[in-house]
Design a protein around this motif. Structure first.
Motif, PDB file in Angstrom:
ATOM      1  N   ASN A 270       0.804  -1.164   0.068  1.00  0.00           N
ATOM      2  CA  ASN A 270       0.042   0.047   0.043  1.00  0.00           C
ATOM      3  C   ASN A 270       0.955   1.128   0.167  1.00  0.00           C
ATOM      4  O   ASN A 270       0.437   2.211  -0.838  1.00  0.00           O
ATOM      5  N   ASP A 271       2.020   1.331   0.811  1.00  0.00           N
ATOM      6  CA  ASP A 271       3.010   2.421   0.860  1.00  0.00           C
ATOM      7  C   ASP A 271       3.558   2.737  -0.520  1.00  0.00           C
ATOM      8  O   ASP A 271       3.534   3.955  -1.099  1.00  0.00           O
ATOM      9  N   GLU A 272       4.136   1.414  -1.172  1.00  0.00           N
ATOM     10  CA  GLU A 272       4.405   1.546  -2.614  1.00  0.00           C
ATOM     11  C   GLU A 272       3.311   2.345  -3.599  1.00  0.00           C
ATOM     12  O   GLU A 272       3.867   3.159  -4.394  1.00  0.00           O
ATOM     13  N   ARG A 273       1.988   1.965  -3.379  1.00  0.00           N
ATOM     14  CA  ARG A 273       1.155   2.402  -4.456  1.00  0.00           C
ATOM     15  C   ARG A 273       0.692   3.940  -4.011  1.00  0.00           C
ATOM     16  O   ARG A 273       0.553   4.585  -5.101  1.00  0.00           O
ATOM     17  N   ILE A 274       0.958   4.327  -2.893  1.00  0.00           N
ATOM     18  CA  ILE A 274       0.543   5.705  -2.469  1.00  0.00           C
ATOM     19  C   ILE A 274       1.791   6.537  -3.037  1.00  0.00           C
ATOM     20  O   ILE A 274       1.584   7.579  -3.809  1.00  0.00           O
ATOM     21  N   LEU A 275       2.948   5.939  -3.042  1.00  0.00           N
ATOM     22  CA  LEU A 275       3.983   6.544  -3.369  1.00  0.00           C
ATOM     23  C   LEU A 275       4.264   6.720  -5.129  1.00  0.00           C
ATOM     24  O   LEU A 275       4.694   7.540  -5.495  1.00  0.00           O
ATOM     25  N   GLN A 276       3.679   5.605  -5.574  1.00  0.00           N
ATOM     26  CA  GLN A 276       3.558   5.519  -7.102  1.00  0.00           C
ATOM     27  C   GLN A 276       2.600   6.553  -7.596  1.00  0.00           C
ATOM     28  O   GLN A 276       2.933   7.109  -8.511  1.00  0.00           O
ATOM     29  N   ALA A 277       1.552   6.692  -6.694  1.00  0.00           N
ATOM     30  CA  ALA A 277       0.490   7.679  -7.232  1.00  0.00           C
ATOM     31  C   ALA A 277       1.071   9.152  -7.120  1.00  0.00           C
ATOM     32  O   ALA A 277       0.818   9.812  -7.887  1.00  0.00           O
ATOM     33  N   LYS A 278       1.673   9.327  -6.008  1.00  0.00           N
ATOM     34  CA  LYS A 278       2.377  10.573  -5.890  1.00  0.00           C
ATOM     35  C   LYS A 278       3.405  11.071  -6.835  1.00  0.00           C
ATOM     36  O   LYS A 278       3.593  11.966  -7.378  1.00  0.00           O
ATOM     37  N   ASN A 279       4.105   9.832  -7.423  1.00  0.00           N
ATOM     38  CA  ASN A 279       5.149   9.807  -8.391  1.00  0.00           C
ATOM     39  C   ASN A 279       4.681   9.686  -9.638  1.00  0.00           C
ATOM     40  O   ASN A 279       5.696   9.099 -10.657  1.00  0.00           O
ATOM     41  N   PHE A 329      10.376   3.043  -4.842  1.00  0.00           N
ATOM     42  CA  PHE A 329       8.867   3.023  -5.881  1.00  0.00           C
ATOM     43  C   PHE A 329       9.250   2.673  -7.266  1.00  0.00           C
ATOM     44  O   PHE A 329       8.595   2.169  -8.033  1.00  0.00           O
ATOM     45  N   ALA A 330      10.579   3.215  -7.787  1.00  0.00           N
ATOM     46  CA  ALA A 330      11.007   2.882  -9.118  1.00  0.00           C
ATOM     47  C   ALA A 330      11.621   1.477  -9.339  1.00  0.00           C
ATOM     48  O   ALA A 330      12.122   1.316 -10.549  1.00  0.00           O
ATOM     49  N   ASP A 331      11.771   0.600  -8.273  1.00  0.00           N
ATOM     50  CA  ASP A 331      12.615  -0.769  -8.520  1.00  0.00           C
ATOM     51  C   ASP A 331      12.220  -1.262  -9.701  1.00  0.00           C
ATOM     52  O   ASP A 331      13.032  -2.062 -10.506  1.00  0.00           O
ATOM     53  N   ASP A 332      10.719  -1.353  -9.746  1.00  0.00           N
ATOM     54  CA  ASP A 332      10.188  -2.226 -11.106  1.00  0.00           C
ATOM     55  C   ASP A 332      10.473  -1.554 -12.225  1.00  0.00           C
ATOM     56  O   ASP A 332      10.830  -2.273 -13.256  1.00  0.00           O
ATOM     57  N   ILE A 333      10.538  -0.117 -12.208  1.00  0.00           N
ATOM     58  CA  ILE A 333      10.853   0.400 -13.679  1.00  0.00           C
ATOM     59  C   ILE A 333      12.287   0.005 -14.024  1.00  0.00           C
ATOM     60  O   ILE A 333      12.719  -0.118 -15.083  1.00  0.00           O
ATOM     61  N   ARG A 334      13.103   0.207 -12.948  1.00  0.00           N
ATOM     62  CA  ARG A 334      14.706  -0.010 -13.048  1.00  0.00           C
ATOM     63  C   ARG A 334      14.596  -1.520 -13.603  1.00  0.00           C
ATOM     64  O   ARG A 334      15.726  -1.724 -14.330  1.00  0.00           O
ATOM     65  N   THR A 335      14.077  -2.362 -12.986  1.00  0.00           N
ATOM     66  CA  THR A 335      14.306  -3.897 -13.496  1.00  0.00           C
ATOM     67  C   THR A 335      13.663  -3.933 -14.658  1.00  0.00           C
ATOM     68  O   THR A 335      14.321  -4.607 -15.496  1.00  0.00           O
ATOM     69  N   GLN A 336      12.577  -3.260 -15.466  1.00  0.00           N
ATOM     70  CA  GLN A 336      11.995  -3.464 -16.550  1.00  0.00           C
ATOM     71  C   GLN A 336      13.204  -2.949 -17.624  1.00  0.00           C
ATOM     72  O   GLN A 336      13.515  -3.636 -18.865  1.00  0.00           O
ATOM     73  N   ILE A 337      13.733  -1.724 -17.317  1.00  0.00           N
ATOM     74  CA  ILE A 337      14.672  -1.029 -18.111  1.00  0.00           C
ATOM     75  C   ILE A 337      15.793  -1.986 -18.500  1.00  0.00           C
ATOM     76  O   ILE A 337      16.559  -2.452 -19.267  1.00  0.00           O
ATOM     77  N   GLY A 338      16.193  -2.643 -17.116  1.00  0.00           N
ATOM     78  CA  GLY A 338      17.838  -3.493 -17.244  1.00  0.00           C
ATOM     79  C   GLY A 338      17.433  -4.632 -17.974  1.00  0.00           C
ATOM     80  O   GLY A 338      18.194  -4.884 -18.907  1.00  0.00           O
ATOM     81  N   TYR A 339      16.414  -5.122 -17.876  1.00  0.00           N
ATOM     82  CA  TYR A 339      16.065  -6.411 -18.949  1.00  0.00           C
ATOM     83  C   TYR A 339      15.859  -6.211 -20.129  1.00  0.00           C
ATOM     84  O   TYR A 339      16.097  -7.008 -21.183  1.00  0.00           O
ATOM     85  N   SER A 340      15.138  -4.830 -20.527  1.00  0.00           N
ATOM     86  CA  SER A 340      15.099  -4.476 -21.781  1.00  0.00           C
ATOM     87  C   SER A 340      16.462  -4.179 -22.410  1.00  0.00           C
ATOM     88  O   SER A 340      16.695  -4.388 -23.698  1.00  0.00           O
ATOM     89  N   ILE A 341      17.449  -3.681 -21.856  1.00  0.00           N
ATOM     90  CA  ILE A 341      18.731  -3.377 -22.252  1.00  0.00           C
ATOM     91  C   ILE A 341      19.323  -4.606 -22.428  1.00  0.00           C
ATOM     92  O   ILE A 341      19.881  -4.809 -23.696  1.00  0.00           O
ATOM     93  N   ARG A 342      19.200  -5.818 -21.729  1.00  0.00           N
ATOM     94  CA  ARG A 342      19.901  -7.238 -21.893  1.00  0.00           C
ATOM     95  C   ARG A 342      19.150  -7.713 -23.196  1.00  0.00           C
ATOM     96  O   ARG A 342      20.005  -8.285 -23.941  1.00  0.00           O
ATOM     97  N   SER A 343      17.923  -7.574 -23.343  1.00  0.00           N
ATOM     98  CA  SER A 343      17.295  -8.050 -24.739  1.00  0.00           C
ATOM     99  C   SER A 343      17.939  -7.134 -25.858  1.00  0.00           C
ATOM    100  O   SER A 343      18.144  -7.906 -26.824  1.00  0.00           O
TER     101      SER A 343
END
Length: 535
Positions: A270-279, A329-343
């Motif tokens: 829930n804290d992550e979602r609040i932070l995500q909404a804020k950002n 809160f940006a851990d997920d986006i960091r992970t997606q970008i990292g794996y996309s660069i790997r691809s």
């Protein structure tokens, strides 16, 4: 069971002790009482608002034959608040309640409890429903007057009240699971107020150990409700608030750690979602960059851009330091970008065989702050690419002569194929296709060209001569002979090319030779071929 104090109805309350109330005094007082009833307008004796019959009065008076009961009734006649409570439930008894020495007598408690417990039950229910914490505590402070055999009677109404509310919450949970709920995503938060109203923690926490198992049922009911809301509405705030309230209850036993663990999980999300909404604006910016990065991958896959240009575009797309500086809160986006660069790195190597750009790309991915699992995968990719780089470092010298430097205008392009999927009913095949550029020096190109032109001359010369003679003489044997001669010429030409490259000390360009080229040998082991798969 109605409590009647015979000492009071006989008007003997002022007697100093029970000894002074003998049989004669009782008989005399009884005759007076009966006479008053007979002379009354309605035939009843008025007692604390009750109308007692002659028979009820006589029954109560008969209990004075027991000396112990006579002592008890005499005491109660002097304790007007307690006596009044036993008659009609007057709750003044709970104000400044005193623990008298007589309360230590088990016989007195056993005597008073059958009258006290039902009145106690009603008073406790009223205070509980009104969420009157102080009154609830005051009432429970008198629980010492309840004999063990009457405990269930004393707590029956509050227990039933709690159970009914648990059942109501369980019904809401059931309806949510069955998609039959009257609540939806717009008003599901209303259940928070309902739960808090049904189970006020301050009042419930006043209850004695008798209610401990029922409090645990409340906790489980709230927990099941929050789980159903999480699953049905993907809502984290309502489960968070429900579990937060649950933990304000005095929960004993081994179940509390489970509820605490659930709360930690839900609160974190829930804290992550609040932070995500804020950002959200910031996340949108990086999501756009992620889409752009995936576009680079498609362009490399489709050969609509060069691997070197794709890498340069990647470097200019965003700042690694800026990406790493984002909060958790940006851990997920960091992970997606990292794996996309790997691809992208994999595509650069698989589609365009650019080991240098592939390595540079994976090195960029390793600069991103990622979890250990992702880091290990990227390091493994990096290691494999370094090994390939060492293996293919020889392409800096022409593979065919092992002497000269490759010439940019003399390279050989070959299309290779790899079957990816095949069915037989119906017959169907899918495959990947990749164009590989093999470096070659200028001299080897000329040598390969000379050999090729000679066997072509033999082939076409023999073929054309045979066809012409056959046409003039109208003899098909010459045409067939010409074709055979063409084949023989091709074989001779091939031999000449082989001899030519052999004399020059260089390798030929046959597919069997190219299979061992440093840029192709690993691909061939992986199943790539020069032949296009067919159904």
């Amino acid at each position: 069971m109605q409590y009647i104090n015979p000492i009071q109805i006989l008007e003997l309350s002022n007697t100093i002790d029970a000894i002074g109330i003998d049989t004669e005094i009782i008989k005399k007082a009884k005759r007076k009482l009966i006479a008053d009833i007979d002379l009354s307008d309605n035939g009843y004796f008025e007692y604390y608002g009750l109308q007692l019959t002659k028979g009820e009065c006589e029954k109560a008076i008969d209990e004075l034959a027991n000396n112990d009961l006579k002592e008890f009734y005499l005491y109660l006649a002097s304790n007007k608040k307690l006596n009044s409570f036993l008659v009609n439930g007057n709750d003044e008894v709970f104000t400044n309640f005193k623990q008298d020495s007589i309360f230590k007598l088990p016989e007195f408690i056993e005597f008073i409890s059958p009258y006290f417990a039902p009145k106690f039950d009603k008073a406790l229910l009223t205070a509980f429903e009104n969420e009157n914490v102080e009154q609830t505590k005051a009432i429970l402070n008198t629980s010492s007057l309840i004999f063990q055999a009457n405990i269930n009677t004393a707590y029956k109404s509050v227990s039933n009240n709690i159970q009914n509310k648990i059942s109501e919450i369980d019904e809401i949970t059931k309806d949510i699971k069955n998609e039959e709920s009257v609540y939806d995503e717009n008003d599901i938060e209303d259940v928070i107020d309902l739960v808090k109203k049904h189970f006020p923690s301050k009042t419930i926490n006043c209850l004695p150990l008798y209610f401990q198992s029922q409090i645990l049922k409340i906790a489980k009911s709230i927990n099941f409700l929050q789980l159903s809301i999480w699953d049905a509405f993907d809502n984290s705030q309502v489960p968070n608030d429900l579990l937060e309230h649950l933990l304000t209850l005095n929960i004993g036993g081994l179940d509390k750690p489970t509820f605490e663990s659930n709360y930690k999980i839900v609160k974190k999300k829930n804290d992550e979602r609040i932070l995500q909404a804020k950002n959200a604006p910031l996340l949108k910016k990086w999501a756009t960059m992620l889409l752009e990065l995936r576009k680079f991958i498609k362009e490399v896959e489709n050969n609509t851009t060069t691997s070197n240009l794709a890498y340069e575009n990647l470097k200019n797309l965003f700042s690694i330091s800026e990406l790493n500086s984002l909060p958790t809160f940006a851990d997920d986006i960091r992970t997606q970008i990292g794996y996309s660069i790997r691809s992208l790195s994999i595509s650069i190597w698989n589609k365009q065989s650019d080991i240098k750009s592939a390595l540079a790309t994976i090195n960029l991915a390793l600069q991103i702050n990622l979890d250990e699992e992702a880091k290990e995968k990227f390091k493994q990719d990096q290691t494999e690419l370094y090994e390939l780089e060492k293996k293919y470092r020889g392409v800096l010298v022409c593979h065919f002569c092992d002497k000269n430097s490759p010439d940019d205008n003399s390279s050989i392009s070959k299309i290779i194929y790899k079957e990816t999927y095949r069915t037989y009913f119906p017959r169907r095949v899918q495959f990947s296709e990749s164009t590989i550029t093999l470096p070659r020096c200028k001299k080897c190109r000329e040598t390969h060209a000379n050999g090729s032109s000679q066997y072509s001359m033999y082939f076409f010369g023999s073929l054309i001569l045979g066809v012409i003679i056959g046409a003039v003489t109208e003899d098909s044997h010459f045409i067939i002979g010409g074709i055979i001669g063409g084949v023989v010429g091709w074989l001779i030409g091939t031999t000449i090319e082989g001899n030519s490259v052999s004399k020059e000390g260089i390798k030929d360009t046959s597919e069997s030779t190219l299979r061992n080229h440093p840029l192709l040998v690993e691909r061939m082991k992986q199943g790539w071929t020069f032949s296009k798969p067919s159904a």
